[in-house]
Design a protein around this motif. Sequence first.
Motif, PDB file in Angstrom:
ATOM      1  N   THR A  27      10.402  -1.100   0.078  1.00 52.40           N
ATOM      2  CA  THR A  27      10.162  -0.588   1.422  1.00 52.40           C
ATOM      3  C   THR A  27      11.325   0.329   1.773  1.00 52.40           C
ATOM      4  N   ILE A  28      11.002   1.512   2.230  1.00 51.53           N
ATOM      5  CA  ILE A  28      12.014   2.511   2.556  1.00 51.53           C
ATOM      6  C   ILE A  28      11.906   2.842   4.040  1.00 51.53           C
ATOM      7  N   GLU A  29      13.017   2.680   4.735  1.00 54.85           N
ATOM      8  CA  GLU A  29      13.075   3.001   6.162  1.00 54.85           C
ATOM      9  C   GLU A  29      13.703   4.382   6.312  1.00 54.85           C
ATOM     10  N   THR A  30      13.006   5.291   6.977  1.00 60.39           N
ATOM     11  CA  THR A  30      13.534   6.633   7.235  1.00 60.39           C
ATOM     12  C   THR A  30      13.338   6.967   8.712  1.00 60.39           C
ATOM     13  N   ALA A  31      13.813   8.124   9.092  1.00 63.46           N
ATOM     14  CA  ALA A  31      13.646   8.579  10.473  1.00 63.46           C
ATOM     15  C   ALA A  31      12.177   8.757  10.825  1.00 63.46           C
ATOM     16  N   VAL A  87       6.072   2.156   2.329  1.00 63.42           N
ATOM     17  CA  VAL A  87       5.952   1.109   1.324  1.00 63.42           C
ATOM     18  C   VAL A  87       5.643   1.769  -0.012  1.00 63.42           C
ATOM     19  N   ARG A  88       6.482   1.463  -0.984  1.00 59.36           N
ATOM     20  CA  ARG A  88       6.274   2.013  -2.329  1.00 59.36           C
ATOM     21  C   ARG A  88       5.705   0.906  -3.206  1.00 59.36           C
ATOM     22  N   GLN A  89       4.575   1.196  -3.837  1.00 58.61           N
ATOM     23  CA  GLN A  89       3.968   0.288  -4.806  1.00 58.61           C
ATOM     24  C   GLN A  89       2.973   1.079  -5.641  1.00 58.61           C
ATOM     25  N   PRO A  90       2.671   0.596  -6.826  1.00 58.40           N
ATOM     26  CA  PRO A  90       1.681   1.288  -7.663  1.00 58.40           C
ATOM     27  C   PRO A  90       0.313   1.262  -6.990  1.00 58.40           C
ATOM     28  N   ARG A  91      -0.386   2.376  -7.080  1.00 60.78           N
ATOM     29  CA  ARG A  91      -1.690   2.451  -6.417  1.00 60.78           C
ATOM     30  C   ARG A  91      -2.821   2.845  -7.377  1.00 60.78           C
ATOM     31  N   SER A  92      -2.478   3.364  -8.536  1.00 59.72           N
ATOM     32  CA  SER A  92      -3.533   3.812  -9.462  1.00 59.72           C
ATOM     33  C   SER A  92      -3.536   2.957 -10.727  1.00 59.72           C
ATOM     34  N   ASP A  93      -4.654   2.986 -11.428  1.00 59.41           N
ATOM     35  CA  ASP A  93      -4.735   2.291 -12.715  1.00 59.41           C
ATOM     36  C   ASP A  93      -3.661   2.793 -13.662  1.00 59.41           C
ATOM     37  N   LYS A  94      -3.439   4.096 -13.664  1.00 55.02           N
ATOM     38  CA  LYS A  94      -2.439   4.692 -14.546  1.00 55.02           C
ATOM     39  C   LYS A  94      -1.034   4.156 -14.220  1.00 55.02           C
TER      40      LYS A  94
END
Length: 161
Positions: free
Chosen positions: A55-59, A64-71
């Motif tokens: 999880t990245i907090e920015t201005a 939320v970063r996580q894999p989303r594709s089969d690849k």
Amino acid sequence: MQTLPRIKRAAFILAAMSALIPAVARGEDRGLSVQDVMDTYVDPSADAIWGSVGTIETATGTHVRQPRSDKAWRELRNAADRLISGAQLLKTKRPVGGIGHGLADANTPGIRTPGQIRAEIDADPARFAAAADRLKQAGIEAGAAINARDAKALLGAGAKM
């Protein structure tokens, strides 16, 4: 009549080749140093797993970063497999630094020399093997999280690396 010598020759070649496969599968490639294993197997694989979730907090808000594709999930599965292989390779005795060169981070303050590291490993090989086992277990847990497509579990496995 020449068929029999060809079959014997082919059988001999297959037997010789199959004798090599288990040694490679067991990670008995003694040509790699600890530094080589870390550079080629462990570090890039762990980096891929660590960088895949978070999880990245920015201005502009929370991302939320996580894999989303089969690849993306397949690539992470490959990273987990490489990490497990690297951990297994670390369990076989090998030189610490590569032939003709020291460690990649040798100029970093606090980094021990290959000789110092070798002495520590030789003084307590069970400790070093246990660390490799913990790394392997973290890779196995990462693989299970990846198979389940469970980003939270993947984050937990990454924390153990």
